[in-house]
Design a protein around this motif. Structure first.
Motif, PDB file in Angstrom:
ATOM      1  N   GLU A 108       0.822  -1.193   0.000  1.00 47.55           N
ATOM      2  CA  GLU A 108       0.000   0.000   0.000  1.00 47.55           C
ATOM      3  C   GLU A 108       0.870   1.262   0.000  1.00 47.55           C
ATOM      4  OE1 GLU A 108      -4.165  -1.301   2.075  1.00 47.55           O
ATOM      5  OE2 GLU A 108      -2.617  -0.476   3.395  1.00 47.55           O
ATOM      6  N   TYR A 109       0.276   2.345  -0.538  1.00 44.53           N
ATOM      7  CA  TYR A 109       1.018   3.590  -0.677  1.00 44.53           C
ATOM      8  C   TYR A 109       0.159   4.769  -0.223  1.00 44.53           C
ATOM      9  CZ  TYR A 109       3.791   0.706  -3.887  1.00 44.53           C
ATOM     10  OH  TYR A 109       4.544  -0.288  -4.450  1.00 44.53           O
TER      11      TYR A 109
ATOM     12  N   ALA B 130      -7.896   3.247  -2.451  1.00 45.05           N
ATOM     13  CA  ALA B 130      -8.545   2.011  -1.996  1.00 45.05           C
ATOM     14  C   ALA B 130      -9.333   2.266  -0.717  1.00 45.05           C
ATOM     15  CB  ALA B 130      -7.497   0.927  -1.770  1.00 45.05           C
TER      16      ALA B 130
ATOM     17  N   ASN C 149      -7.559   6.057   5.605  1.00 36.43           N
ATOM     18  CA  ASN C 149      -7.269   5.495   6.923  1.00 36.43           C
ATOM     19  C   ASN C 149      -7.805   6.375   8.052  1.00 36.43           C
ATOM     20  OD1 ASN C 149      -5.440   7.584   7.286  1.00 36.43           O
ATOM     21  ND2 ASN C 149      -3.617   6.307   7.052  1.00 36.43           N
TER      22      ASN C 149
ATOM     23  N   ILE D  47      -5.091   5.998   0.898  1.00 36.46           N
ATOM     24  CA  ILE D  47      -4.239   4.811   0.794  1.00 36.46           C
ATOM     25  C   ILE D  47      -4.563   4.095  -0.514  1.00 36.46           C
ATOM     26  CG2 ILE D  47      -3.558   2.635   1.840  1.00 36.46           C
ATOM     27  CD1 ILE D  47      -2.780   5.078   3.489  1.00 36.46           C
ATOM     28  N   TYR D  48      -3.503   3.803  -1.293  1.00 36.74           N
ATOM     29  CA  TYR D  48      -3.651   3.158  -2.598  1.00 36.74           C
ATOM     30  C   TYR D  48      -3.025   1.762  -2.579  1.00 36.74           C
ATOM     31  CZ  TYR D  48      -4.622   7.947  -4.130  1.00 36.74           C
ATOM     32  OH  TYR D  48      -5.157   9.208  -4.265  1.00 36.74           O
ATOM     33  N   GLY D  49      -3.706   0.806  -3.226  1.00 36.88           N
ATOM     34  CA  GLY D  49      -3.198  -0.551  -3.323  1.00 36.88           C
ATOM     35  C   GLY D  49      -2.690  -0.871  -4.719  1.00 36.88           C
ATOM     36  N   GLU D  50      -2.403  -2.163  -4.948  1.00 35.10           N
ATOM     37  CA  GLU D  50      -1.863  -2.598  -6.237  1.00 35.10           C
ATOM     38  C   GLU D  50      -2.832  -2.322  -7.385  1.00 35.10           C
ATOM     39  OE1 GLU D  50       1.121  -3.686  -6.949  1.00 35.10           O
ATOM     40  OE2 GLU D  50       1.775  -3.574  -4.858  1.00 35.10           O
TER      41      GLU D  50
END
Length: 252
Positions: free
Chosen positions: A2-3, A31, A34, A40-43
Motif C-alpha cells: 500500500e502507498y 482504496a 485510513n 491509501i492506494y493498493g496494487e
C-alpha cells in the motif's frame, strides 16, 4: 503493498496535487481512507494509474480516459498491447525526425550533402507526426489502425510533384468553397465542385474512396472543434457548409 499519496506520487513521478485531482474527478480513487484521513492506494490503483499515465502520454483527455478505464469491457492486457504498438510507432516517427534533424545539422555544417528528396521526406515525416499528435486518436477510432497506417504510407510515398498538385487542389478547394458559401446553397454548382475537389484532395492519401467514408469525414469536421476551426478560420460556418455540400455529393 500500500502507498500514501506522497509515496505513490514519488513512485509514479507525478505530484500529489495531480493524484488528489484524479481523486476529485473520480478517475482514480484511493482504496481506502485510513483513520488519520490519509488516502491509501493498493496494487489495483497502481495498475490503474499506470494505464491513465499511458493514455495521457498518448494525448488522450482525462474525460475520455475515465470512460475507457471505467468501462466494464476494459481489458488491461489488450490496452497494454495497444500502448506498446502506439509507443513503438511514435518512437519510429521520432527516430526518423531525429535522423533528419541530424542530417540537416550536418548539411548546415558542410559535413554532408543532402538531396532535395531527403529534405522533402523529412518534411513529410514532420507533417505526419504533427497530424498524428493532433488528430491520431480520433481518426484511428473512426477509420481503424490499418486505414490510417495505409494513408500515412501513401502520403510518405508522394513525389514532390504529387504533393504540390495536392496542395494546389486544396488551395482551389478553399477558393471555390468560399465562393460557394456566399450562395448559401450546398446543392449548387459551385458547392458541388468544392465537394468534388475535396474528394480529389482526399484521394491523394486515402487507400480507397467511399462515399460513406467521405460523408463521415465531413461530419467530423463539424463534430470536432479542431477540424471546424481549420475551415472556419477562412470563413465562419465553412465547415458546416462543406459538410452539407459533401452530404449532397455523396447523397447521404
Amino acid at each position: 503493498m500500500e502507498y500514501t499519496v506522497q509515496q505513490l506520487g514519488n513512485l509514479a513521478g507525478i505530484s500529489t496535487r495531480t493524484l488528489r485531482y484524479y481523486h476529485e474527478i473520480g478517475i482514480l480513487k484511493p482504496a481506502r481512507i485510513n483513520s488519520s484521513g490519509y488516502r491509501i492506494y493498493g496494487e489495483k490503483e497502481v495498475d490503474k494509474l499506470q494505464q491513465i499515465l499511458f493514455y495521457r502520454e498518448l494525448g488522450v483527455g482525462l474525460e475520455d480516459i475515465k470512460k475507457i478505464v471505467d468501462s466494464p469491457d476494459f481489458n488491461a492486457l489488450a490496452a497494454l498491447k495497444e500502448h506498446q504498438y502506439k509507443l513503438l510507432d511514435k518512437r519510429k516517427q521520432l527516430d526518423l525526425l531525429i535522423e533528419n534533424v541530424n542530417k540537416t545539422i550536418a548539411l548546415s555544417e558542410g559535413r554532408i550533402k543532402m538531396s532535395n528528396k531527403e529534405k522533402f521526406q523529412g518534411f513529410k515525416d514532420k507533417l505526419i507526426k504533427e497530424n498524428e499528435d493532433k488528430y491520431g486518436e480520433e481518426i484511428r477510432e473512426k477509420y481503424g489502425e490499418k486505414t490510417i497506417s495505409q494513408s500515412n504510407k501513401r502520403f510518405k510515398n508522394l513525389t514532390e510533384e504529387q504533393y504540390n498538385k495536392m496542395e494546389a487542389i486544396n488551395e482551389e478547394l478553399f477558393k471555390i468553397l468560399k465562393e460557394a458559401y456566399t450562395t448559401g446553397n450546398p446543392e449548387g454548382t459551385l458547392a458541388q465542385k468544392a465537394a468534388d475537389l475535396h474528394r480529389q484532395w482526399l484521394s491523394f492519401t486515402w487507400p480507397s474512396y467511399s462515399k460513406e467514408a467521405h460523408a463521415g469525414l465531413a461530419q467530423m469536421y463539424v463534430d470536432d472543434p479542431r477540424f471546424t476551426a481549420y475551415y472556419d478560420k477562412e470563413q465562419p460556418g465553412l465547415a458546416k457548409f462543406l459538410r452539407d455540400a459533401v452530404f449532397v455529393y455523396t447523397k447521404k
